[in-house]
Design a protein around this motif. Structure first.
Motif, mmCIF file in Angstrom:
data_model
loop_
_atom_site.group_PDB
_atom_site.id
_atom_site.type_symbol
_atom_site.label_atom_id
_atom_site.label_comp_id
_atom_site.label_asym_id
_atom_site.label_seq_id
_atom_site.Cartn_x
_atom_site.Cartn_y
_atom_site.Cartn_z
ATOM 1 N N ALA A 55 5.451 27.242 -15.647
ATOM 2 C CA ALA A 55 5.128 27.886 -14.772
ATOM 3 C C ALA A 55 4.152 28.889 -15.521
ATOM 4 N N CYS A 56 4.105 29.415 -16.793
ATOM 5 C CA CYS A 56 2.608 30.754 -17.113
ATOM 6 C C CYS A 56 2.160 29.455 -18.189
ATOM 7 N N SER A 57 1.719 28.341 -17.727
ATOM 8 C CA SER A 57 0.795 27.227 -18.731
ATOM 9 C C SER A 57 -0.822 28.423 -18.533
ATOM 10 N N GLY A 58 -1.428 28.128 -19.348
ATOM 11 C CA GLY A 58 -3.468 28.188 -19.320
ATOM 12 C C GLY A 58 -3.009 29.232 -20.435
ATOM 13 N N GLN A 59 -2.217 29.757 -21.208
ATOM 14 C CA GLN A 59 -1.760 30.261 -22.243
ATOM 15 C C GLN A 59 -2.097 30.678 -23.313
ATOM 16 N N GLU A 60 -2.341 30.787 -24.103
ATOM 17 C CA GLU A 60 -2.395 29.771 -26.098
ATOM 18 C C GLU A 60 -1.094 30.503 -26.485
ATOM 19 N N GLY A 61 -0.458 31.326 -26.743
ATOM 20 C CA GLY A 61 0.790 32.135 -26.864
ATOM 21 C C GLY A 61 1.736 31.472 -26.323
ATOM 22 N N THR A 62 2.019 30.419 -25.133
ATOM 23 C CA THR A 62 3.413 29.800 -23.943
ATOM 24 C C THR A 62 3.144 28.332 -24.321
ATOM 25 N N LEU A 63 4.363 28.580 -25.440
ATOM 26 C CA LEU A 63 4.190 27.158 -26.152
ATOM 27 C C LEU A 63 6.227 26.705 -25.740
ATOM 28 N N PHE A 64 6.068 25.503 -25.947
ATOM 29 C CA PHE A 64 8.107 24.898 -25.932
ATOM 30 C C PHE A 64 7.824 24.250 -26.833
ATOM 31 N N HIS A 65 9.200 24.475 -27.558
ATOM 32 C CA HIS A 65 10.176 24.340 -28.826
ATOM 33 C C HIS A 65 10.650 22.484 -28.331
ATOM 34 N N CYS A 66 9.420 21.647 -28.911
ATOM 35 C CA CYS A 66 10.706 20.235 -28.687
ATOM 36 C C CYS A 66 11.785 20.369 -29.844
ATOM 37 N N ALA A 67 12.635 19.743 -30.130
ATOM 38 C CA ALA A 67 13.903 19.386 -30.646
ATOM 39 C C ALA A 67 13.462 18.262 -31.673
ATOM 40 N N ASN A 68 13.128 17.475 -31.188
ATOM 41 C CA ASN A 68 13.063 16.080 -31.181
ATOM 42 C C ASN A 68 13.407 15.708 -32.665
ATOM 43 N N VAL A 69 15.120 15.359 -31.306
ATOM 44 C CA VAL A 69 16.264 15.239 -32.599
ATOM 45 C C VAL A 69 15.969 13.723 -33.009
ATOM 46 N N GLY A 70 15.528 13.462 -34.382
ATOM 47 C CA GLY A 70 15.769 12.094 -35.450
ATOM 48 C C GLY A 70 13.900 12.045 -36.070
ATOM 49 N N SER A 71 13.866 13.146 -35.211
ATOM 50 C CA SER A 71 12.203 13.369 -35.759
ATOM 51 C C SER A 71 11.625 14.749 -36.350
ATOM 52 N N THR A 72 10.651 15.341 -36.138
ATOM 53 C CA THR A 72 10.100 16.496 -37.060
ATOM 54 C C THR A 72 10.238 17.311 -35.427
ATOM 55 N N PRO A 73 10.199 19.033 -35.474
ATOM 56 C CA PRO A 73 10.119 19.535 -34.531
ATOM 57 C C PRO A 73 9.214 19.583 -34.524
ATOM 58 N N ARG A 74 8.216 20.120 -33.093
ATOM 59 C CA ARG A 74 7.152 20.758 -33.033
ATOM 60 C C ARG A 74 6.552 22.089 -31.519
ATOM 61 N N LEU A 75 6.080 22.019 -31.055
ATOM 62 C CA LEU A 75 5.954 23.150 -30.276
ATOM 63 C C LEU A 75 4.518 22.446 -30.262
ATOM 64 N N VAL A 76 4.778 22.121 -28.487
ATOM 65 C CA VAL A 76 3.201 21.695 -27.262
ATOM 66 C C VAL A 76 2.975 22.935 -25.634
ATOM 67 N N TYR A 77 1.767 22.901 -25.706
ATOM 68 C CA TYR A 77 1.063 23.751 -24.372
ATOM 69 C C TYR A 77 2.752 23.818 -23.441
ATOM 70 N N ALA A 78 2.600 24.742 -22.673
ATOM 71 C CA ALA A 78 3.621 24.955 -21.676
ATOM 72 C C ALA A 78 2.758 24.118 -20.367
ATOM 73 N N SER A 79 2.043 23.995 -20.242
ATOM 74 C CA SER A 79 1.160 23.374 -19.519
ATOM 75 C C SER A 79 1.797 21.362 -19.611
ATOM 76 N N ARG A 80 2.245 21.133 -20.504
ATOM 77 C CA ARG A 80 2.791 20.239 -20.883
ATOM 78 C C ARG A 80 4.293 19.708 -20.401
ATOM 79 N N VAL A 81 4.806 20.235 -20.654
ATOM 80 C CA VAL A 81 6.798 20.600 -19.947
ATOM 81 C C VAL A 81 5.998 20.313 -18.681
#
Length: 96
Positions: free
Chosen positions: A62-88
């Motif tokens: 909903a708040c995509s387009g902002q550089e600071g709005t990131l989604f935390h991916c736990a990536n269970v079994g791999s490395t956690p990472r952050l992706v842009y909210a626009s990709r959620v």
């Protein structure tokens, strides 16, 4: 008025807010304030951007387009990472 966001959203104090890194969960435990006002627990991840900084929508795009709005991916079994909210929720698995 103060509320416990984690318990208010899912009925369990041990539940985590979708899209928030484990080390950041505590920021939501005492309630959320933005634009000078408290944000109701029901407004977190409700797919409507209430806060200018996107902090009320950590698990939606909903708040995509902002550089600071990131989604935390736990990536269970791999490395956690952050992706842009626009990709959620765009149909592409960024957290696989």
């Amino acid at each position: 008025m103060r509320w416990t966001l984690l318990g208010a959203l899912v009925g369990s104090p041990a539940a985590m807010i979708r899209g928030v890194a484990p080390e950041m969960q505590g920021q939501y435990a005492q309630g959320l304030r933005c634009n000078g006002q408290e944000v109701a627990a029901s407004a977190i991840n409700d797919n409507y951007c209430d806060c200018e900084d996107g902090s009320d929508e950590p698990g939606t795009g909903a708040c995509s387009g902002q550089e600071g709005t990131l989604f935390h991916c736990a990536n269970v079994g791999s490395t956690p990472r952050l992706v842009y909210a626009s990709r959620v929720g765009d149909g592409i698995c960024d957290c696989c």
